[in-house]
Design a protein around this motif. Structure first.
Motif, PDB file in Angstrom:
ATOM      1  N   GLU A   1     -10.320   1.492   8.212  1.00  0.00           N
ATOM      2  CA  GLU A   1     -10.458   0.389   8.649  1.00  0.00           C
ATOM      3  C   GLU A   1     -10.468  -0.676   7.630  1.00  0.00           C
ATOM      4  OE1 GLU A   1     -13.914   0.946  11.170  1.00  0.00           O
ATOM      5  OE2 GLU A   1     -12.572   1.913  12.993  1.00  0.00           O
ATOM      6  N   LEU A   2     -11.265  -0.375   6.461  1.00  0.00           N
ATOM      7  CA  LEU A   2     -11.310  -1.337   5.424  1.00  0.00           C
ATOM      8  C   LEU A   2      -9.975  -1.767   4.907  1.00  0.00           C
ATOM      9  CD1 LEU A   2     -13.036  -2.481   2.861  1.00  0.00           C
ATOM     10  CD2 LEU A   2     -12.700  -0.365   1.983  1.00  0.00           C
ATOM     11  N   LEU A   3      -9.098  -0.756   4.567  1.00  0.00           N
ATOM     12  CA  LEU A   3      -7.908  -1.110   4.031  1.00  0.00           C
ATOM     13  C   LEU A   3      -7.038  -1.848   4.940  1.00  0.00           C
ATOM     14  CD1 LEU A   3      -7.182   2.464   2.053  1.00  0.00           C
ATOM     15  CD2 LEU A   3      -8.291   0.240   1.120  1.00  0.00           C
TER      16      LEU A   3
ATOM     17  N   ASP B   1      -0.032   7.640   7.631  1.00  0.00           N
ATOM     18  CA  ASP B   1       0.307   6.939   8.761  1.00  0.00           C
ATOM     19  C   ASP B   1      -0.028   5.375   9.198  1.00  0.00           C
ATOM     20  OD1 ASP B   1       2.247   8.956   8.992  1.00  0.00           O
ATOM     21  OD2 ASP B   1       1.216   9.963  10.636  1.00  0.00           O
ATOM     22  N   HIS B   2      -1.415   5.657   9.026  1.00  0.00           N
ATOM     23  CA  HIS B   2      -2.292   4.567   9.414  1.00  0.00           C
ATOM     24  C   HIS B   2      -2.111   3.242   8.199  1.00  0.00           C
ATOM     25  CE1 HIS B   2      -4.438   6.942  12.475  1.00  0.00           C
ATOM     26  NE2 HIS B   2      -3.653   6.056  13.060  1.00  0.00           N
ATOM     27  N   VAL B   3      -2.028   3.968   6.968  1.00  0.00           N
ATOM     28  CA  VAL B   3      -2.696   2.878   5.838  1.00  0.00           C
ATOM     29  C   VAL B   3      -1.270   2.386   5.185  1.00  0.00           C
ATOM     30  CG1 VAL B   3      -3.574   2.641   3.539  1.00  0.00           C
ATOM     31  CG2 VAL B   3      -4.868   3.509   5.551  1.00  0.00           C
TER      32      VAL B   3
ATOM     33  N   ARG C   1       0.809  -1.229   0.208  1.00  0.00           N
ATOM     34  CA  ARG C   1      -0.076  -0.024   0.054  1.00  0.00           C
ATOM     35  C   ARG C   1       0.840   1.229  -0.006  1.00  0.00           C
ATOM     36  NH1 ARG C   1      -2.260  -3.243   3.990  1.00  0.00           N
ATOM     37  NH2 ARG C   1      -1.567  -1.585   5.738  1.00  0.00           N
ATOM     38  N   ILE C   2       1.198   1.765  -1.315  1.00  0.00           N
ATOM     39  CA  ILE C   2       2.255   2.838  -1.465  1.00  0.00           C
ATOM     40  C   ILE C   2       1.541   4.144  -1.527  1.00  0.00           C
ATOM     41  CG2 ILE C   2       3.988   3.546  -2.753  1.00  0.00           C
ATOM     42  CD1 ILE C   2       4.240   0.595  -3.793  1.00  0.00           C
ATOM     43  N   ALA C   3       2.206   5.015  -0.776  1.00  0.00           N
ATOM     44  CA  ALA C   3       1.656   6.366  -0.680  1.00  0.00           C
ATOM     45  C   ALA C   3       2.564   7.327  -1.607  1.00  0.00           C
ATOM     46  CB  ALA C   3       1.415   7.031   0.682  1.00  0.00           C
ATOM     47  N   ILE C   4       2.193   7.934  -2.303  1.00  0.00           N
ATOM     48  CA  ILE C   4       3.047   8.861  -3.248  1.00  0.00           C
ATOM     49  C   ILE C   4       3.042  10.471  -2.555  1.00  0.00           C
ATOM     50  CG2 ILE C   4       3.690   9.848  -5.545  1.00  0.00           C
ATOM     51  CD1 ILE C   4       2.075   7.453  -6.582  1.00  0.00           C
ATOM     52  N   VAL C   5       4.194  10.972  -2.183  1.00  0.00           N
ATOM     53  CA  VAL C   5       3.759  11.996  -1.359  1.00  0.00           C
ATOM     54  C   VAL C   5       5.040  13.169  -2.026  1.00  0.00           C
ATOM     55  CG1 VAL C   5       3.255  10.938   0.683  1.00  0.00           C
ATOM     56  CG2 VAL C   5       5.880  11.498   0.271  1.00  0.00           C
ATOM     57  N   GLY C   6       4.930  14.322  -1.794  1.00  0.00           N
ATOM     58  CA  GLY C   6       5.783  15.349  -2.664  1.00  0.00           C
ATOM     59  C   GLY C   6       4.834  16.622  -2.681  1.00  0.00           C
ATOM     60  N   PRO C   7       5.655  17.640  -2.610  1.00  0.00           N
ATOM     61  CA  PRO C   7       5.061  18.860  -2.698  1.00  0.00           C
ATOM     62  C   PRO C   7       4.132  19.135  -4.307  1.00  0.00           C
ATOM     63  CG  PRO C   7       7.400  19.013  -3.408  1.00  0.00           C
ATOM     64  CD  PRO C   7       7.082  17.754  -2.837  1.00  0.00           C
TER      65      PRO C   7
ATOM     66  N   ILE D   1      -1.785   1.989  -4.637  1.00  0.00           N
ATOM     67  CA  ILE D   1      -0.755   2.968  -4.662  1.00  0.00           C
ATOM     68  C   ILE D   1      -1.631   4.137  -4.897  1.00  0.00           C
ATOM     69  CG2 ILE D   1      -0.687   2.867  -7.418  1.00  0.00           C
ATOM     70  CD1 ILE D   1       2.284   3.919  -6.786  1.00  0.00           C
ATOM     71  N   PHE D   2      -1.435   5.366  -3.709  1.00  0.00           N
ATOM     72  CA  PHE D   2      -2.231   6.270  -3.866  1.00  0.00           C
ATOM     73  C   PHE D   2      -1.520   7.495  -3.513  1.00  0.00           C
ATOM     74  CE2 PHE D   2      -1.979   4.547   0.385  1.00  0.00           C
ATOM     75  CZ  PHE D   2      -1.570   5.548   1.173  1.00  0.00           C
ATOM     76  N   VAL D   3      -1.992   8.702  -3.944  1.00  0.00           N
ATOM     77  CA  VAL D   3      -1.870   9.938  -3.637  1.00  0.00           C
ATOM     78  C   VAL D   3      -2.785  10.705  -2.569  1.00  0.00           C
ATOM     79  CG1 VAL D   3      -1.396  12.623  -4.387  1.00  0.00           C
ATOM     80  CG2 VAL D   3      -0.934  10.417  -5.954  1.00  0.00           C
TER      81      VAL D   3
END
Length: 492
Positions: free
Chosen positions: A463-465, A483-485, A337-343, A473-475
């Protein structure tokens, strides 16, 4: 310090059968930092516009200060940013504006640029700075975080924590906790004002809900016991009454007076028990009215034939001559479960579109698994029009399941008959989320899925995820959600 007083306020849209607000009364102080929360569609933005006098209503709204609404409407964004600021308020010293911009980590040089060339985050900050220059005003700030990246949210949150005199609509828990000292909550049955930040409100709400659930259980048991006891006493009374005409015993007739007296006592006791039962039922009916039941959601991930779904190495993307990101390498494996972060502007949404095989010129290697089934939640909701029935058919998803998910996300049945163009932004986003949850997929790609989504629904989705973890993969810019997912982070 002055106050804003709302007295017996009622309002409904002409197209709706139900009141959005009905006989609402409360008072707020104009030096409060007020967080404004409630499920999507409950009327938060409508209430702000009522305060601004944009709709007709019954009742009274009295304010001894000027009210200003954010986002401020910009009619000509091609004007210089400095001109936009002066349009909002022009009676200030230059150093005062520069001070506000500095607090928001903005370079004053951007005032010399056309407003439309600023990023959405920079525009948000400039408008807030201009509005807070005005003295003796109370700001109505409607969801400022939707165009702010993680760093921008932190900066604006710190900025607001140093201010006072505003209502802030936001669904970001971390953001709210850092900058409000009171919470205004639109509940199912009332509007509630409490002192404290969001976490304080949530603690009190959960405690009240738990108390009502406990009382409800206790009263249910008590009602059953009283009903049984009343019926038993009534039966005894009837049996005693019948014995008045019974057979002689040792040649003596039954003492009808005594028996009648006993029967009357039992009947009186039965009536007393019935009254207690009705009182308990009345008490029980007052409970649970304000509890938002968050039914669990479901998602339908399917396993891919290989552990690795996508791999990228030395991936670079440009817009014309401007590099967006370069030499990016990552893998997406099953269970990630990948978070894409950045400005803002760093290419987060572009990367998702690239993974969706949209035509973007890029360099480097991008290897997608064959026959990958994808499910996408886009960022933009403006294309949603028409009714939900036609939409579900067009998207080839089960209409009944689709509407069940929307019900769990807070839709009422009346909403199903409306054109999606009339939905709030949060409701439109829920349409995309419900569609994605109806789809079976190897990989879910969600672009800012929580934009405009209310707090309760965010917790449902979290809670579902965590309970049925898909590969995704999400933005997203909600720090608590990330932090949770997220199990991995790609930082651009």
């Amino acid at each position: 310090m002055s106050q804003i007083s709302i007295s017996h306020l009622s309002f409904n849209y002409e197209s709706s059968y139900e009141n959005i607000f009905e006989d609402v009364s409360f008072t707020i102080d104009t030096n409060w930092k007020l967080g404004f929360i409630g499920r999507n569609g409950r009327g938060k933005t409508t209430f702000l516009k009522l305060l601004m006098g944009l709709y007709d209503y019954t009742g009274m709204i009295a304010a001894a200060v000027d009210l200003e609404y954010f986002p401020y409407e910009i009619r000509n964004p091609s004007l210089l940013s400095s001109v936009i600021v002066n349009t909002i308020y022009d009676d200030f010293e230059t150093w005062e504006l520069h001070r506000e911009l500095s607090l928001l980590s903005l370079d004053p040089e951007l005032l010399g640029r056309p407003f439309e060339t600023l990023s959405r985050g920079e525009q948000t900050k400039v408008l807030l700075a201009a509005l807070f220059l005005k003295p003796h005003q109370f700001l109505l700030i409607d969801e400022p975080t939707n165009h702010l990246d993680l760093e921008g949210r932190q900066i604006v949150s710190e900025y607001l924590s140093k201010k006072q005199g505003f209502i802030l609509v936001s669904h970001d828990r971390t953001f709210l906790d850092n900058c409000v000292d009171h919470v205004l909550s639109i509940n199912k049955m009332n509007i509630d004002v409490q002192q404290g930040n969001y976490s304080t409100w949530l603690f009190n709400k959960q405690r009240q809900d738990q108390f009502e659930l406990s009382q409800n259980k206790k009263l249910k048991q008590e009602i059953v016991q009283l009903k049984t006891a009343a019926k038993r006493t009534e039966n005894w009374s009837h049996a005693v009454e019948k014995s008045k005409n019974g057979q002689r015993v040792a040649g003596l007739r039954p003492d009808r007076g005594h028996i009648g007296h006993q029967s009357a006592k039992m009947m009186k006791r039965s009536k007393t028990l019935e009254k207690r039962q009705q009182k308990s039922i009345a008490s029980k009916e007052k409970l649970l009215k304000n509890i938002d039941w968050a039914d669990p959601l479901q998602i339908r991930p399917i396993s891919y034939k290989k552990d690795r779904l996508i791999s990228a190495s030395n991936l670079s993307l440009c817009y014309g001559d401007r590099p967006v990101f370069k030499d990016l390498s990552f893998e997406i494996n099953q269970g990630d479960r990948i978070a894409i972060v950045g400005p803002n502007g760093s290419g987060k949404s572009s990367l998702l579109k690239l993974l969706l095989d949209e035509p973007f010129p890029f360099s480097g290697n991008l290897d997608r698994g064959s026959q990958l089934q994808l499910s996408h939640v886009p960022q933009d909701t403006h294309f949603l029009t028409g009714d939900l029935r036609d939409y579900s058919r067009c998207e080839e998803i089960d209409e009944s399941l689709f509407k069940t998910i929307l019900r769990k996300l807070g839709f009422n049945r009346e909403q199903f008959e409306k054109d999606m163009a009339s939905f709030s932004e949060g409701q439109k986003k829920k349409v995309y989320l419900a569609r994605s949850l109806c789809q079976s997929a190897h990989l879910y790609l969600w672009d800012e899925p929580l934009n405009y989504i209310d707090l309760l629904s965010r917790v449902q989705i979290e809670e579902l995820l965590l309970e049925t973890p898909p590969t995704m993969i999400f933005v997203e810019h909600d720090r608590s959600f990330i932090d949770h997912v997220a199990t991995k982070i790609i930082k651009l």
